[in-house]
Scaffold this motif. Sequence first.
Motif, PDB file in Angstrom:
ATOM      1  N   ALA A   5       0.853  -1.187   0.000  1.00 22.18           N
ATOM      2  CA  ALA A   5       0.000   0.000   0.000  1.00 22.18           C
ATOM      3  C   ALA A   5       0.891   1.240   0.000  1.00 22.18           C
ATOM      4  N   GLU A   6       0.386   2.321  -0.571  1.00 22.01           N
ATOM      5  CA  GLU A   6       1.185   3.545  -0.692  1.00 22.01           C
ATOM      6  C   GLU A   6       1.641   4.085   0.660  1.00 22.01           C
ATOM      7  N   GLU A   7       0.814   3.918   1.687  1.00 18.13           N
ATOM      8  CA  GLU A   7       1.197   4.448   2.991  1.00 18.13           C
ATOM      9  C   GLU A   7       2.375   3.694   3.593  1.00 18.13           C
ATOM     10  N   PHE A  58      13.818  -2.750  -6.230  1.00 11.77           N
ATOM     11  CA  PHE A  58      12.394  -3.094  -6.283  1.00 11.77           C
ATOM     12  C   PHE A  58      12.180  -4.318  -7.157  1.00 11.77           C
ATOM     13  N   SER A  59      11.347  -5.216  -6.670  1.00 13.81           N
ATOM     14  CA  SER A  59      10.938  -6.353  -7.485  1.00 13.81           C
ATOM     15  C   SER A  59       9.977  -5.861  -8.568  1.00 13.81           C
ATOM     16  N   SER A  60       9.711  -6.727  -9.532  1.00  9.38           N
ATOM     17  CA  SER A  60       8.755  -6.381 -10.592  1.00  9.38           C
ATOM     18  C   SER A  60       7.347  -6.544 -10.057  1.00  9.38           C
ATOM     19  N   ASP A  61       6.602  -5.468 -10.053  1.00 12.10           N
ATOM     20  CA  ASP A  61       5.224  -5.516  -9.575  1.00 12.10           C
ATOM     21  C   ASP A  61       4.464  -4.326 -10.144  1.00 12.10           C
ATOM     22  N   PRO A  62       3.289  -4.557 -10.726  1.00  9.84           N
ATOM     23  CA  PRO A  62       2.530  -3.447 -11.303  1.00  9.84           C
ATOM     24  C   PRO A  62       2.222  -2.342 -10.299  1.00  9.84           C
ATOM     25  N   TYR A  63       1.973  -2.726  -9.034  1.00 13.72           N
ATOM     26  CA  TYR A  63       1.628  -1.712  -8.037  1.00 13.72           C
ATOM     27  C   TYR A  63       2.776  -0.720  -7.864  1.00 13.72           C
ATOM     28  N   PHE A  64       4.008  -1.220  -7.879  1.00  9.39           N
ATOM     29  CA  PHE A  64       5.164  -0.328  -7.801  1.00  9.39           C
ATOM     30  C   PHE A  64       5.313   0.463  -9.100  1.00  9.39           C
ATOM     31  N   ALA A  65       5.174  -0.221 -10.236  1.00  6.01           N
ATOM     32  CA  ALA A  65       5.400   0.429 -11.529  1.00  6.01           C
ATOM     33  C   ALA A  65       4.455   1.598 -11.755  1.00  6.01           C
ATOM     34  N   TYR A  66       3.186   1.436 -11.369  1.00  3.97           N
ATOM     35  CA  TYR A  66       2.209   2.495 -11.591  1.00  3.97           C
ATOM     36  C   TYR A  66       2.343   3.650 -10.603  1.00  3.97           C
ATOM     37  N   ARG A  67       3.238   3.508  -9.645  1.00  5.58           N
ATOM     38  CA  ARG A  67       3.474   4.566  -8.655  1.00  5.58           C
ATOM     39  C   ARG A  67       4.917   5.041  -8.685  1.00  5.58           C
ATOM     40  N   ALA A  87       9.871   7.835  -6.826  1.00  4.09           N
ATOM     41  CA  ALA A  87      10.982   8.724  -7.160  1.00  4.09           C
ATOM     42  C   ALA A  87      11.060   9.890  -6.171  1.00  4.09           C
ATOM     43  N   GLU A  88       9.915  10.441  -5.806  1.00  6.47           N
ATOM     44  CA  GLU A  88       9.895  11.535  -4.828  1.00  6.47           C
ATOM     45  C   GLU A  88      10.505  11.089  -3.502  1.00  6.47           C
ATOM     46  N   GLN A 144      11.561  -1.441 -12.034  1.00  2.00           N
ATOM     47  CA  GLN A 144      11.367  -2.040 -13.348  1.00  2.00           C
ATOM     48  C   GLN A 144      10.964  -1.037 -14.409  1.00  2.00           C
ATOM     49  N   SER A 145      10.400   0.113 -14.008  1.00  2.00           N
ATOM     50  CA  SER A 145       9.749   1.012 -14.954  1.00  2.00           C
ATOM     51  C   SER A 145      10.587   2.235 -15.284  1.00  2.00           C
TER      52      SER A 145
END
Length: 345
Positions: A220-222, A241-250, A255-256, A268-269
């Motif tokens: 979760a983002e929090e 970071f492992s490959s995971d869409p949840y990380f990639a889309y955030r 980065a911040e 991954q992204s």
Amino acid sequence: MIADSATSPPRASRRRAAAVRRRAVVAWLGGAAAYPSRAFGQEAALPVIGYLGSESPERYASRLAAFHTGLAEAGFVEGRNVAVAYRWADGQYGRLPALAADLAAQGVTAIIAPGGAEVVLAAKAASATIPIVFELGGDPIALGVVASLSRPGGNLTGVSSLSVGVTPKRLEFMHELLPKAPAWAAAVNPTSPTSRSQLKDLQAAAASLGVQLHGLRASAEEEFDALFTETRRLGAAGLVFSSDPYFAYRSHRLAELAVRHAVPAITQSRDFPLAGGLMSYGGDFEQSHRHTGLYAGRILKGERPAELPVQLVTKVELFVNLAAAARLGLAVPASILTSADTVVE
């Protein structure tokens, strides 16, 4: 400024391509919200495909543009000769099964399941007969999605990239950047079906490099901020970071945080280094989503998923942000720079 490798297209061409993608995004954003209600009303004469998204249209924007590019290459344009019923989970992956079941109940011609294992597994559970086109970064055979790559054999086919399989290579790049660092941290999403195998592969890579690896979990983002503070507390040199869409889309949020905490990190992204992070290494998502659109078009023309081989997008891209490295006081070795597809200066 972005400096591409010698094999990259001229800057003017990239700008024209980006403009085309932006126009495509504007076009579908204008109609995406309406199609779920119109698709089975006045658009009933058109074939309808269901699009199952784990996030929101905004987070999927670049991927959706690539999908529509592929769909157009197959001869289909949304609103002209095909309608699209969108269902969005808005990051709540527990909603995916119900959303997939809803699309199946509507009797769509096909279901598009892009964005990872969670999406395709939800679509697979929803129907054993409706054609399903997936896009994911892992092995569809290992996930039980298809019987084989050459002859899927059921109602599913699609595209697989190498994002999951190259996760250990990210640790190798970070070790190459800081060869004397004794320890690293790795972030995995415990809700992902591939999290255990990815962490196991990362641990094996750490052992071969002679470094210690600390596994950290976030779903979760929090929980993102704690990934960086814990990396610092453990004395790890950086975060993989492992490959995971949840990380990639955030990627922008990650980065911040990487900048705020001054933690070297790799994901991954490409969106991560483009937003100010240090590095990324993963599959080319634009190609994989374009191929998904192409397959959707072929199914609309009557081809069966069982006879469409799973496409493998074998291009893996390395992005390096030199400005981020400078902020961290790091000198990127020439071996990494010469391997990079894109260097952000």
